[in-house]
Design a protein around this motif. Structure first.
Motif, PDB file in Angstrom:
ATOM      1  N   ALA A  63      48.134  30.410  53.894  1.00 19.82           N
ATOM      2  CA  ALA A  63      48.666  31.769  53.917  1.00 19.82           C
ATOM      3  C   ALA A  63      48.152  32.614  52.761  1.00 19.82           C
ATOM      4  CB  ALA A  63      50.191  31.733  53.884  1.00 19.82           C
ATOM      5  N   ALA A  64      47.756  31.960  51.680  1.00 29.03           N
ATOM      6  CA  ALA A  64      47.280  32.683  50.496  1.00 29.03           C
ATOM      7  C   ALA A  64      46.395  31.754  49.684  1.00 29.03           C
ATOM      8  CB  ALA A  64      48.452  33.176  49.642  1.00 29.03           C
ATOM      9  N   VAL A  65      45.557  32.358  48.882  1.00 27.40           N
ATOM     10  CA  VAL A  65      44.685  31.606  47.978  1.00 27.40           C
ATOM     11  C   VAL A  65      45.034  32.003  46.552  1.00 27.40           C
ATOM     12  CG1 VAL A  65      42.302  31.223  47.247  1.00 27.40           C
ATOM     13  CG2 VAL A  65      42.828  31.488  49.676  1.00 27.40           C
ATOM     14  N   THR A  66      45.256  31.034  45.694  1.00 26.91           N
ATOM     15  CA  THR A  66      45.552  31.332  44.298  1.00 26.91           C
ATOM     16  C   THR A  66      44.394  30.909  43.401  1.00 26.91           C
ATOM     17  OG1 THR A  66      46.564  29.204  43.696  1.00 26.91           O
ATOM     18  CG2 THR A  66      47.998  30.844  44.735  1.00 26.91           C
ATOM     19  N   ALA A  67      44.210  31.649  42.315  1.00 30.23           N
ATOM     20  CA  ALA A  67      43.391  31.192  41.193  1.00 30.23           C
ATOM     21  C   ALA A  67      44.388  30.625  40.193  1.00 30.23           C
ATOM     22  CB  ALA A  67      42.599  32.346  40.588  1.00 30.23           C
ATOM     23  N   GLN A  68      44.405  29.321  40.042  1.00 25.96           N
ATOM     24  CA  GLN A  68      45.504  28.649  39.353  1.00 25.96           C
ATOM     25  C   GLN A  68      44.992  27.416  38.628  1.00 25.96           C
ATOM     26  OE1 GLN A  68      49.929  26.932  40.665  1.00 25.96           O
ATOM     27  NE2 GLN A  68      48.634  27.990  42.146  1.00 25.96           N
TER      28      GLN A  68
END
Length: 267
Positions: free
Chosen positions: A40-45
């Motif tokens: 559902a979403a992509v994070t830079a983490q």
């Protein structure tokens, strides 16, 4: 060849590998089910926090859902980070017609305190997503976000759970790990109540705990366990993973999803 039970996770991608889709799939593999994903979403983490996130278009999330559920199907579904009102509505609308049990982890904020759910999406979670949930697994901050009920001690777990149940889930598991003293979680469907206590481990590397617990519950539901049994087994798994959480990068490391394998006798 026997096909294992299938579990679908609908969540965000954690580039550091400790939470989100990555933690969900590791958990499912460890418990013995086939994991599938809708991103559902992509994070830079990383271990220090979330540097940014980008939600996918609603049509991309809808297409992933239709692709997996239309062909493969699932014996259980787990939801995590959904980011926006539109994505929450898309997911809730699709799951409303599915017979599989749904475990909702109402992700609102990361381990580091970074917001992962738009404020305007909270009402959509309440009115659209929680009514389709078999089990919802809020921590104390998420309970307050959803209901405005603030839990100060273990006695406050039951009123908090009842406030969440008013939105329509079949069961609610209020996670009390951030309270002082021994960690106690409360599971109830409004009439039956179960409390799960665990040893508190002196380990700061706990990234991915919530994702891991919700995915473990979904995996055990897919394997045929009833909700109280599934929660108990999931608690056992996540407690072991927390105990063996390891450092990664300069910040908070992840729980160890492979702790049972690493601890096994190689002979």
């Amino acid at each position: 060849m026997t096909t294992p039970p299938r579990v679908l996770t609908i969540a965000g991608s954690d580039s550091g590998g400790g939470a989100g889709i990555q933690a969900d799939l590791k958990t499912m593999l460890a418990i013995g089910v086939h994991g599938m994903s809708v991103i559902a979403a992509v994070t830079a983490q990383n271990s220090l926090g979330v540097q940014g996130y980008w939600e996918l278009p609603a049509e991309a999330v809808r297409a992933q859902l239709d692709s997996v559920l239309g062909d493969i199907g699932a014996q259980a579904v787990k939801t995590g980070m959904l980011a926006s009102p539109e994505l929450v509505a898309v997911v809730a609308g699709r799951l409303a017609g599915e017979p599989a049990p749904v475990v909702v982890d109402p992700v609102g904020v990361s381990k580091h305190g970074d917001p992962l759910l738009a404020p305007e999406a909270v009402e959509t979670v309440r009115t659209r997503l929680l009514p389709v949930a078999t089990v919802v697994t809020p921590n104390l901050w998420e309970v307050e976000q959803l209901t405005s009920v603030k839990v100060e001690d273990e006695e406050g777990l039951r009123p908090a759970a009842e406030a969440v149940l008013e939105f329509g889930p079949a069961w609610v598991l209020v996670k009390g790990g951030h309270l002082p003293g021994r960690p106690v979680d409360l599971l109830t469907d409004g009439s039956r109540e179960f409390r799960f206590a665990a040893e508190r481990h002196d380990n700061r590397h706990t990234h991915g705990t919530g994702c891991t617990l919700a995915s473990a519950i979904a995996a055990h539901l897919a394997l045929g366990a009833e909700v109280p049994e599934a929660v108990g087994l999931a608690k056992e798994y996540v407690t072991g993973a927390i105990a063996r959480g390891f450092p990664l990068g300069a910040g908070i490391g992840p729980v160890d999803h492979a702790w049972r394998w690493r601890g096994a006798d190689p002979g």
